[in-house]
Design a protein around this motif. Sequence first.
Motif, PDB file in Angstrom:
ATOM      1  N   GLU A  29     -43.885  33.638  41.393  1.00 12.87           N
ATOM      2  CA  GLU A  29     -43.148  33.868  40.150  1.00 12.87           C
ATOM      3  C   GLU A  29     -41.491  33.306  40.162  1.00 12.87           C
ATOM      4  N   PHE A  30     -40.992  32.969  38.925  1.00 14.03           N
ATOM      5  CA  PHE A  30     -39.545  32.904  38.849  1.00 14.03           C
ATOM      6  C   PHE A  30     -39.170  33.735  38.035  1.00 14.03           C
ATOM      7  N   VAL A  31     -38.285  34.731  38.659  1.00 11.56           N
ATOM      8  CA  VAL A  31     -37.881  35.890  37.666  1.00 11.56           C
ATOM      9  C   VAL A  31     -36.189  35.877  37.507  1.00 11.56           C
ATOM     10  N   PHE A  32     -35.955  35.884  36.332  1.00  8.34           N
ATOM     11  CA  PHE A  32     -34.510  36.140  36.212  1.00  8.34           C
ATOM     12  C   PHE A  32     -34.194  37.409  35.930  1.00  8.34           C
ATOM     13  N   LEU A  33     -33.249  37.916  36.665  1.00  5.67           N
ATOM     14  CA  LEU A  33     -32.313  39.278  36.318  1.00  5.67           C
ATOM     15  C   LEU A  33     -31.171  38.926  35.312  1.00  5.67           C
ATOM     16  N   VAL A  34     -31.238  39.670  34.363  1.00  4.58           N
ATOM     17  CA  VAL A  34     -29.911  39.404  33.204  1.00  4.58           C
ATOM     18  C   VAL A  34     -29.313  40.769  33.003  1.00  4.58           C
TER      19      VAL A  34
END
Lengths: 225, 299
Positions: A29-34
């Motif tokens: 997976e490619f996960v952004f934490l914002v």
Amino acid sequence: MIKLDNVSKVYKNEHAALRDANVDIERGEFVFLVGPSGSGKSTFIRLLNRQEFATTGNVWVAGKELGALKNHDVPKLRRNIGYIFQDYKLLPNKTVEENVAFALEAIGRPRQAIRTQVPAILELVGLAKKAKSRPDELSGGEQQRVSIARAFVNRPLILLADEPTGNLDPATTIGIMKLLDRINRTGTTVVMATHDRGIVDVMRRRVIELEMGRIVRDQARGVYE
Amino acid sequence: MAIRPDYLVRETGQNLIRNWLLSTATVLIVTVSLTMLGITVLVGYFGLDNAFVRWNNDVSFIVYMDSTATQPQIDAIGAELKASKLVDTVEYYDTNKTWDLFVKIFKQTNPEMVSSTKREDLPTSFRVKPSNPDASVVREMAASYRPKTGVYDVDFPAEQVRTVQRAAERIRLWLLVGVIALLIASVVLIFIAIQTAVFSRRREIEVMRLVGATNWFIRIPFLVEGVIQGLVGGLLAAGFTWVLGSAWKSAGASMKNSLLAQFLWQPGQALLTYGALIAIGSFVGAVGSALSVSWYLRV
């Protein structure tokens, strides 16, 4: 690949950086934490390679529960996790290839393996021609590419990136994101903390939003807000 | 995980070069403290022990007869000494022989005393060399002659030897206290030097930790750095001890009658001392750096 089970992190000053976080991240997976500054993004990332301990709850990475992991097993865990810094943390007295090779030397890889792996990764990040340059001879984007090469040279299962484009202009940021996307397509799980609305909106990957230490949104193919 | 020798040499070398000033200061203090230790051991221990053995082998006592002693009293003491199984040789110094010796000793240094002294004022004496050189046996035997009729006094040179030995023991005790203080200072300085090296390489250390280097992989170059500082200090101290020891021997050879000239040591004892200095230097370096890395490099 990564699982946070009711995880909270409270620092000594009683500041709760993360509260009751429950997250499952699958392999590849490619996960952004914002989220805003102080929302807990960096703490989230630091918990994943055991730079920090969870105050309560369990953190699972690559099948290991990090709270139960013995200190002497931490290096083995970290060899499966690449780490990209916002400020690159390149060693100024070493050339590009030496900086990358250093990551392999530090885990005792044989010289022959280093000789083959370093040129290959520099080719991948597009810096083969700058192998003999020193960090101060490179642009910010090039330095971040070296940092990515160093993090990925050992082919880790997971790549953690803490604001990797925070110091870069938009054009350079696109190049870095293309590179991370390429790495992700090899099957490497990427978890990236960012403030950059543009790249999150363009890439449309999973977005986990944090606010005051709580996960307020977990959205597949999400946007910044 | 094995550490590659070329990596170890390069990293340790870089540490030493980056902190060359502190490394030099550390090596110097190790050198000074170990040189003091080396000289103390050579002169104060081996030298004194060898000198004492020599004095013990040559131990004798002198029975001075009273100037009023009669000839039968003198003969009786002489006969008793000759008959004793504890006596190896006995020599009688009559008035003439005593006078000759007196003149020989004081003619140059104190001619006034020679001119003002009468031959008959000097006591006659028996010079006795015991068959058993043990100092305590000799002292006891010498003391047994003091109360005898006609005896003025018994002089036992080993008493002076013991006085010298006691003084030397006090001196070497204080020297050892000083050496221990300096060695502790060396450990502290190596501790600080390694702490500085760790601080100056904190970025590398952070990278190494995050890519999965083990504790020992990170620590070993710093440990080796401390051992090298101690080892170089030990080698230099061995060299200085050899130079100062040679100077001491040369000085002793030019003043043969001096008491201190007898504080000599065997070549084997010198080699043992040099080896010990090198080993102690390395040990001090290892302790200082081990304390520092275990304190500042907790991964």
